[in-house]
Motif scaffolding. Structure first.
Motif, PDB file in Angstrom:
ATOM      1  N   GLU A  46       0.774  -1.093  -0.028  1.00 54.75           N
ATOM      2  CA  GLU A  46      -0.051   0.060  -0.064  1.00 54.75           C
ATOM      3  C   GLU A  46       1.015   1.122   0.034  1.00 54.75           C
ATOM      4  OE1 GLU A  46      -3.512   0.331  -0.045  1.00 54.75           O
ATOM      5  OE2 GLU A  46      -3.026  -1.615  -1.123  1.00 54.75           O
ATOM      6  N   ALA A  47       2.046   1.072   0.610  1.00 54.78           N
ATOM      7  CA  ALA A  47       2.980   2.335   0.647  1.00 54.78           C
ATOM      8  C   ALA A  47       3.881   2.564  -0.312  1.00 54.78           C
ATOM      9  CB  ALA A  47       3.775   2.301   1.839  1.00 54.78           C
ATOM     10  N   ALA A  48       3.868   1.520  -1.413  1.00 61.74           N
ATOM     11  CA  ALA A  48       4.753   1.682  -2.617  1.00 61.74           C
ATOM     12  C   ALA A  48       4.321   2.786  -3.463  1.00 61.74           C
ATOM     13  CB  ALA A  48       4.602   0.179  -3.355  1.00 61.74           C
ATOM     14  N   PRO A  49       5.411   3.560  -4.005  1.00 58.40           N
ATOM     15  CA  PRO A  49       5.260   4.671  -4.776  1.00 58.40           C
ATOM     16  C   PRO A  49       4.802   4.154  -6.350  1.00 58.40           C
ATOM     17  CG  PRO A  49       7.550   4.071  -4.764  1.00 58.40           C
ATOM     18  CD  PRO A  49       6.781   3.177  -3.550  1.00 58.40           C
ATOM     19  N   TYR A  50       4.826   2.805  -6.587  1.00 55.30           N
ATOM     20  CA  TYR A  50       4.394   2.516  -8.129  1.00 55.30           C
ATOM     21  C   TYR A  50       3.083   1.542  -7.601  1.00 55.30           C
ATOM     22  CZ  TYR A  50       8.848   4.134  -9.355  1.00 55.30           C
ATOM     23  OH  TYR A  50      10.122   5.072  -9.674  1.00 55.30           O
ATOM     24  N   ALA A  51       2.445   1.415  -8.745  1.00 55.74           N
ATOM     25  CA  ALA A  51       1.407   0.652  -8.925  1.00 55.74           C
ATOM     26  C   ALA A  51       1.940  -1.028  -8.762  1.00 55.74           C
ATOM     27  CB  ALA A  51       0.513   0.906 -10.171  1.00 55.74           C
ATOM     28  N   VAL A  52       1.212  -2.016  -7.872  1.00 55.58           N
ATOM     29  CA  VAL A  52       1.640  -3.284  -7.728  1.00 55.58           C
ATOM     30  C   VAL A  52       0.464  -4.112  -8.114  1.00 55.58           C
ATOM     31  CG1 VAL A  52       2.388  -4.748  -6.420  1.00 55.58           C
ATOM     32  CG2 VAL A  52       3.409  -2.603  -6.060  1.00 55.58           C
TER      33      VAL A  52
ATOM     34  N   VAL B  61       6.715 -15.422  -8.563  1.00 57.81           N
ATOM     35  CA  VAL B  61       6.421 -16.102  -7.185  1.00 57.81           C
ATOM     36  C   VAL B  61       5.935 -17.222  -7.216  1.00 57.81           C
ATOM     37  CG1 VAL B  61       5.771 -15.591  -4.778  1.00 57.81           C
ATOM     38  CG2 VAL B  61       6.553 -13.727  -6.152  1.00 57.81           C
ATOM     39  N   GLY B  62       6.616 -18.556  -6.710  1.00 57.57           N
ATOM     40  CA  GLY B  62       6.088 -19.777  -6.404  1.00 57.57           C
ATOM     41  C   GLY B  62       5.922 -20.520  -7.846  1.00 57.57           C
ATOM     42  N   SER B  63       5.329 -21.490  -8.068  1.00 55.31           N
ATOM     43  CA  SER B  63       5.555 -22.307  -9.127  1.00 55.31           C
ATOM     44  C   SER B  63       4.228 -23.452  -9.374  1.00 55.31           C
ATOM     45  CB  SER B  63       6.660 -23.383  -9.064  1.00 55.31           C
ATOM     46  OG  SER B  63       6.886 -24.300  -8.227  1.00 55.31           O
ATOM     47  N   GLY B  64       4.121 -23.889 -10.306  1.00 54.29           N
ATOM     48  CA  GLY B  64       2.868 -24.910 -10.376  1.00 54.29           C
ATOM     49  C   GLY B  64       1.695 -24.119 -10.255  1.00 54.29           C
ATOM     50  N   ALA B  65       0.764 -24.832  -9.763  1.00 59.87           N
ATOM     51  CA  ALA B  65      -0.595 -24.213  -9.340  1.00 59.87           C
ATOM     52  C   ALA B  65      -0.652 -22.966  -8.439  1.00 59.87           C
ATOM     53  CB  ALA B  65      -1.738 -25.270  -8.624  1.00 59.87           C
ATOM     54  N   GLN B  66       0.400 -22.933  -7.749  1.00 61.39           N
ATOM     55  CA  GLN B  66       0.806 -21.738  -6.787  1.00 61.39           C
ATOM     56  C   GLN B  66       1.520 -20.528  -7.393  1.00 61.39           C
ATOM     57  OE1 GLN B  66      -1.140 -21.891  -3.765  1.00 61.39           O
ATOM     58  NE2 GLN B  66      -1.608 -23.856  -4.460  1.00 61.39           N
ATOM     59  N   ALA B  67       1.737 -20.823  -8.629  1.00 64.56           N
ATOM     60  CA  ALA B  67       2.560 -19.645  -9.410  1.00 64.56           C
ATOM     61  C   ALA B  67       1.637 -18.343  -9.597  1.00 64.56           C
ATOM     62  CB  ALA B  67       2.993 -19.847 -10.942  1.00 64.56           C
ATOM     63  N   MET B  68       2.436 -17.086  -9.145  1.00 62.74           N
ATOM     64  CA  MET B  68       1.914 -15.912  -9.644  1.00 62.74           C
ATOM     65  C   MET B  68       2.930 -14.961  -9.831  1.00 62.74           C
ATOM     66  SD  MET B  68       0.923 -14.085  -5.628  1.00 62.74           S
ATOM     67  CE  MET B  68       2.406 -13.787  -4.772  1.00 62.74           C
ATOM     68  N   VAL B  69       2.671 -13.749 -10.477  1.00 60.99           N
ATOM     69  CA  VAL B  69       3.586 -12.953 -10.900  1.00 60.99           C
ATOM     70  C   VAL B  69       3.047 -11.521 -10.319  1.00 60.99           C
ATOM     71  CG1 VAL B  69       4.533 -11.498 -12.909  1.00 60.99           C
ATOM     72  CG2 VAL B  69       3.821 -13.923 -12.984  1.00 60.99           C
ATOM     73  N   ILE B  70       4.301 -10.764  -9.857  1.00 63.37           N
ATOM     74  CA  ILE B  70       4.172  -9.509  -9.210  1.00 63.37           C
ATOM     75  C   ILE B  70       4.566  -8.475 -10.135  1.00 63.37           C
ATOM     76  CG2 ILE B  70       4.718  -8.017  -7.249  1.00 63.37           C
ATOM     77  CD1 ILE B  70       5.154 -10.399  -5.587  1.00 63.37           C
ATOM     78  N   ALA B  71       3.580  -7.489 -10.640  1.00 67.34           N
ATOM     79  CA  ALA B  71       3.852  -6.810 -11.665  1.00 67.34           C
ATOM     80  C   ALA B  71       4.121  -5.349 -10.781  1.00 67.34           C
ATOM     81  CB  ALA B  71       3.275  -6.442 -12.952  1.00 67.34           C
ATOM     82  N   VAL B  72       5.215  -4.555 -10.934  1.00 66.49           N
ATOM     83  CA  VAL B  72       5.212  -3.213 -10.617  1.00 66.49           C
ATOM     84  C   VAL B  72       5.155  -2.277 -11.827  1.00 66.49           C
ATOM     85  CG1 VAL B  72       6.672  -1.501  -9.317  1.00 66.49           C
ATOM     86  CG2 VAL B  72       6.831  -3.913  -8.753  1.00 66.49           C
TER      87      VAL B  72
END
Length: 286
Positions: free
Chosen positions: A146-152, A237-248
């Motif tokens: 929430e405090a990040a200066p960019y959109a996440v 982040v993570g792999s397989g069914a738990q994989a997700m991607v964090i985009a800044v």
């Protein structure tokens, strides 16, 4: 008349029995169940509250709830109680409380108004429990986002948005609830969405961290349909069914405008220099 009296006694017995059962359930709960009147004076304190906060019912009933609030959180808590007094309920929020030994404890709390038989709010009830280590870590992670200066924007393996921060909602013009669960392509111009689906699938096959400034030139799409230049950093982040991607995501609109202004200024200076050269040549010929 006798039947009516019997019915009233049966109804009263049922109500009394239900109240006793409810009281037993509340008192046996491992969660802290606390009730306060409109002035914030504690009226109910179960055994779970004693377990969580290290304070007995004899000590707390009849006292203001504010003795449990750290000084730096008191203003926020008073504002929350003011909202509850208007009929607003809040659930699942993290907050700090003071135990009887003076130590601070992070708890997960839900609070709602209490109504009397006439439908008038006459207090507030809360259920709380100590936050686990993982829950505390998740709360801190959310606070950092929430405090990040960019959109996440966090996306799961199927491309559905599972988390956004305040900057993302501000940048793209969507309410948070409108983005959660939506395909990430909603944040892109319509003409590039189908291509992005393929790129997203390719990225998940060989996920690598991509810093800001290292990716191709991209455009984002606001809720009003307007497009704007963006720079995107990706972190799998993570792999397989738990994989997700964090985009800044960084909005490049202002940067592009500055670049355009600089280019226009350079062009004007070059044209001016050329004009000066012409004047110098003409003067030399006179």
């Amino acid at each position: 008349a006798g039947e009516a009296a019997t019915d009233r006694r049966v109804a009263t017995a049922h109500i009394r029995g239900a109240a006793q059962a409810l009281a037993a359930i509340i008192n046996s709960s491992q969660d802290a169940v606390i009730a306060k009147n409109v002035d914030g004076i504690i009226t109910t304190w179960n055994d779970g509250a004693t377990l969580v906060y290290g304070r007995s019912a004899a000590e707390m009933v009849g006292r203001s709830f504010e003795v449990m609030i750290p000084p730096d959180a008191l203003t926020e808590e008073r504002e929350r109680h003011a909202r509850i007094a208007t009929g607003v309920a809040e659930s699942g929020y993290h907050c700090m409380r003071l135990r009887g030994d003076g130590r601070s404890i992070e708890v997960i709390m839900s609070m709602s108004p209490i109504y009397d038989d006439a439908g008038v709010i006459n207090g507030a009830a809360s259920i709380s429990r100590a936050a686990s280590d993982s829950e505390r870590d998740n709360a801190r992670f959310a606070a950092v986002l929430e405090a990040a200066p960019y959109a996440v924007v966090c996306v799961d393996g199927q491309g559905a948005i599972i988390l956004v921060n305040a900057q993302a909602t501000k940048m793209f013009g969507y309410a948070r609830h409108a983005l959660l669960g939506a395909d990430v392509e909603v944040l892109l111009p319509e003409g590039s969405r189908s291509r992005h689906v393929g790129l997203r699938s390719e990225f998940l096959l060989e996920p690598t961290t991509r810093p800001l400034g290292a990716g191709p030139s991209l455009s984002g799409r606001r809720r009003d349909g307007s497009a704007f230049p963006i720079d995107v950093s990706l972190a799998p982040v993570g792999s397989g069914a738990q994989a997700m991607v964090i985009a800044v995501v960084r909005d490049l609109t202002e940067e592009r405008l500055l670049e355009q202004e600089a280019a226009e200024k350079e062009t004007r200076l070059r044209e001016l220099a050329e004009d000066v050269d012409v004047v110098v040549i003409l003067l030399q010929q006179v």
